[in-house]
Design a protein around this motif. Structure first.
Motif, PDB file in Angstrom:
ATOM      1  N   LEU A 104      19.384  59.405  -2.800  1.00 56.10           N
ATOM      2  CA  LEU A 104      19.195  60.252  -2.437  1.00 56.10           C
ATOM      3  C   LEU A 104      18.245  61.529  -3.223  1.00 56.10           C
ATOM      4  O   LEU A 104      17.836  61.745  -2.552  1.00 56.10           O
ATOM      5  N   LYS A 105      18.210  61.389  -4.591  1.00 54.54           N
ATOM      6  CA  LYS A 105      17.395  62.083  -4.959  1.00 54.54           C
ATOM      7  C   LYS A 105      16.095  62.143  -4.328  1.00 54.54           C
ATOM      8  O   LYS A 105      14.380  62.592  -3.968  1.00 54.54           O
ATOM      9  N   ALA A 106      15.784  60.855  -3.745  1.00 55.50           N
ATOM     10  CA  ALA A 106      13.988  60.359  -3.813  1.00 55.50           C
ATOM     11  C   ALA A 106      14.221  60.137  -2.402  1.00 55.50           C
ATOM     12  O   ALA A 106      12.981  61.200  -1.848  1.00 55.50           O
ATOM     13  N   LEU A 107      15.275  60.802  -1.810  1.00 54.53           N
ATOM     14  CA  LEU A 107      14.862  61.449   0.164  1.00 54.53           C
ATOM     15  C   LEU A 107      14.630  62.248   0.037  1.00 54.53           C
ATOM     16  O   LEU A 107      13.429  62.902   0.523  1.00 54.53           O
ATOM     17  N   ASN A 108      15.262  63.509  -0.863  1.00 56.09           N
ATOM     18  CA  ASN A 108      15.360  64.741  -0.838  1.00 56.09           C
ATOM     19  C   ASN A 108      13.620  64.934  -1.141  1.00 56.09           C
ATOM     20  O   ASN A 108      13.235  66.714  -0.471  1.00 56.09           O
ATOM     21  N   CYS A 109      13.132  64.443  -2.574  1.00 57.15           N
ATOM     22  CA  CYS A 109      11.840  64.787  -3.397  1.00 57.15           C
ATOM     23  C   CYS A 109      11.412  64.399  -1.202  1.00 57.15           C
ATOM     24  O   CYS A 109      10.609  65.284  -1.402  1.00 57.15           O
ATOM     25  N   CYS A 110      10.959  63.295  -1.245  1.00 57.12           N
ATOM     26  CA  CYS A 110      10.464  63.281   0.793  1.00 57.12           C
ATOM     27  C   CYS A 110      10.613  64.173   1.559  1.00 57.12           C
ATOM     28  O   CYS A 110       9.529  64.446   2.295  1.00 57.12           O
ATOM     29  N   VAL A 111      11.642  64.997   1.560  1.00 60.93           N
ATOM     30  CA  VAL A 111      12.080  65.958   2.725  1.00 60.93           C
ATOM     31  C   VAL A 111      11.479  67.137   2.277  1.00 60.93           C
ATOM     32  O   VAL A 111      10.525  68.117   2.996  1.00 60.93           O
ATOM     33  N   GLU A 112      11.078  67.070   1.204  1.00 57.07           N
ATOM     34  CA  GLU A 112      10.743  68.729   0.209  1.00 57.07           C
ATOM     35  C   GLU A 112       9.081  68.148   0.838  1.00 57.07           C
ATOM     36  O   GLU A 112       8.868  69.402   1.151  1.00 57.07           O
ATOM     37  N   ALA A 113       8.717  67.004   0.715  1.00 63.07           N
ATOM     38  CA  ALA A 113       7.164  67.342   0.765  1.00 63.07           C
ATOM     39  C   ALA A 113       6.690  66.874   2.087  1.00 63.07           C
ATOM     40  O   ALA A 113       5.610  67.139   2.250  1.00 63.07           O
ATOM     41  N   TYR A 114       7.919  66.694   3.113  1.00 61.72           N
ATOM     42  CA  TYR A 114       6.876  66.536   3.814  1.00 61.72           C
ATOM     43  C   TYR A 114       7.405  68.157   5.393  1.00 61.72           C
ATOM     44  O   TYR A 114       6.712  68.586   5.730  1.00 61.72           O
ATOM     45  N   ASN A 148       3.358  61.437  -4.061  1.00 60.97           N
ATOM     46  CA  ASN A 148       4.696  60.989  -4.993  1.00 60.97           C
ATOM     47  C   ASN A 148       6.649  60.973  -4.086  1.00 60.97           C
ATOM     48  O   ASN A 148       6.533  60.401  -4.984  1.00 60.97           O
ATOM     49  N   CYS A 149       5.904  61.114  -2.561  1.00 66.29           N
ATOM     50  CA  CYS A 149       6.906  60.424  -1.811  1.00 66.29           C
ATOM     51  C   CYS A 149       7.669  58.910  -1.790  1.00 66.29           C
ATOM     52  O   CYS A 149       8.207  58.926  -2.545  1.00 66.29           O
ATOM     53  N   GLU A 150       6.262  58.144  -2.024  1.00 60.51           N
ATOM     54  CA  GLU A 150       5.657  57.173  -1.781  1.00 60.51           C
ATOM     55  C   GLU A 150       6.487  56.519  -3.427  1.00 60.51           C
ATOM     56  O   GLU A 150       7.567  55.447  -3.012  1.00 60.51           O
ATOM     57  N   LYS A 151       5.455  56.796  -4.272  1.00 66.76           N
ATOM     58  CA  LYS A 151       6.627  56.387  -5.212  1.00 66.76           C
ATOM     59  C   LYS A 151       7.626  56.587  -5.547  1.00 66.76           C
ATOM     60  O   LYS A 151       8.983  56.316  -6.130  1.00 66.76           O
ATOM     61  N   GLU A 152       8.470  57.693  -5.312  1.00 65.32           N
ATOM     62  CA  GLU A 152      10.380  58.574  -5.896  1.00 65.32           C
ATOM     63  C   GLU A 152      11.115  57.321  -4.817  1.00 65.32           C
ATOM     64  O   GLU A 152      11.962  56.483  -5.016  1.00 65.32           O
ATOM     65  N   LEU A 153      10.646  56.732  -3.767  1.00 61.23           N
ATOM     66  CA  LEU A 153      10.880  55.624  -2.520  1.00 61.23           C
ATOM     67  C   LEU A 153      10.988  54.423  -3.291  1.00 61.23           C
ATOM     68  O   LEU A 153      11.736  54.079  -3.486  1.00 61.23           O
ATOM     69  N   ILE A 154       9.894  53.669  -4.210  1.00 60.66           N
ATOM     70  CA  ILE A 154      10.014  52.460  -4.656  1.00 60.66           C
ATOM     71  C   ILE A 154      10.625  52.335  -6.186  1.00 60.66           C
ATOM     72  O   ILE A 154      11.551  51.640  -6.267  1.00 60.66           O
ATOM     73  N   ARG A 162      10.977  51.288   7.910  1.00 60.40           N
ATOM     74  CA  ARG A 162      10.312  53.150   8.747  1.00 60.40           C
ATOM     75  C   ARG A 162       9.334  54.407   7.938  1.00 60.40           C
ATOM     76  O   ARG A 162       8.757  55.006   8.409  1.00 60.40           O
ATOM     77  N   LEU A 163       9.683  54.504   6.783  1.00 52.32           N
ATOM     78  CA  LEU A 163       9.831  55.517   5.863  1.00 52.32           C
ATOM     79  C   LEU A 163       7.982  55.665   5.640  1.00 52.32           C
ATOM     80  O   LEU A 163       7.601  56.440   5.409  1.00 52.32           O
TER      81      LEU A 163
END
Length: 192
Positions: A104-114, A148-154, A162-163
């Motif tokens: 959830l933290k990683a996904l939220n980071c990516c939401v902010e990046a997008y 950074n989003c990718e790093k958080e997801l990994i 898909r992401l």
């Protein structure tokens, strides 16, 4: 069953990859077109990560009809913003599903990046005429946000091809945006 947004994104990504892998670059942009050379030069630029994607993404009547580099840059920024919005929708759908706190933290980071990417692409469109140097910087800083989003997801072990595919497309649009803004800086060196 997957929501329609996700199915559309998967279909677009699949068709993009399939069509890019099966066409020679000479089939993407016809040599007879007066604008083909300018587009080919852009897509051959040092900053462009994927030439075939660039050629395929830019081959449309609206883009071919662009009268100058500024109009072409504006259209590239619109394509980047549209891609960012589509990918953001997928992130928002996935966030609604149960997952670990790390995911959830990683996904939220990516939401902010997008969200940042969308705002930046839209802002760059307005900066192209007045200040290509600032536009160049503003499009360039999208890349580290997506990285950074990718790093958080990994790190969170989020398994979502898909992401990752959406992130890859975003990198391509960022590289195209960087190349066009660099071109604009070179075309008008003394104006800024």
């Amino acid at each position: 069953m997957a929501p329609p947004n996700q199915l559309c994104l998967v279909l677009v990504i699949f068709l993009s990859i399939f069509s890019l892998s099966s066409l020679p670059s000479s089939a993407i942009i016809p040599k007879a077109n007066c604008c083909a050379e300018a587009l080919e030069n852009l897509c051959n630029g040092k900053a462009v990560e994927n030439r075939r994607f660039c050629l395929k993404a830019l081959f449309s009547p609206k883009i071919i009809a662009a009268m100058d580099t500024t109009q072409l840059g504006t259209l590239i920024m619109k394509l980047g913003a549209a891609n960012a919005k589509a990918t953001l929708n997928v992130y928002n759908e996935i966030i609604k599903k149960p997952g670990s706190p790390q995911a959830l933290k990683a996904l939220n980071c990516c939401v902010e990046a997008y969200k940042y990417a969308i705002l930046s692409f839209e802002m760059v469109s307005s900066e192209l005429v007045e200040d290509p140097q600032t536009a160049n910087y503003d499009v360039a800083v999208i890349g580290p946000e997506i990285a950074n989003c990718e790093k958080e997801l990994i790190n969170a072990k989020v398994q979502a091809p898909r992401l990752l595919a959406g992130n890859q497309l975003m990198k391509y649009y960022v590289s195209m945006g960087y190349e066009i803004t660099s071109t604009l800086e070179l075309e008008n060196p003394n104006e800024y």
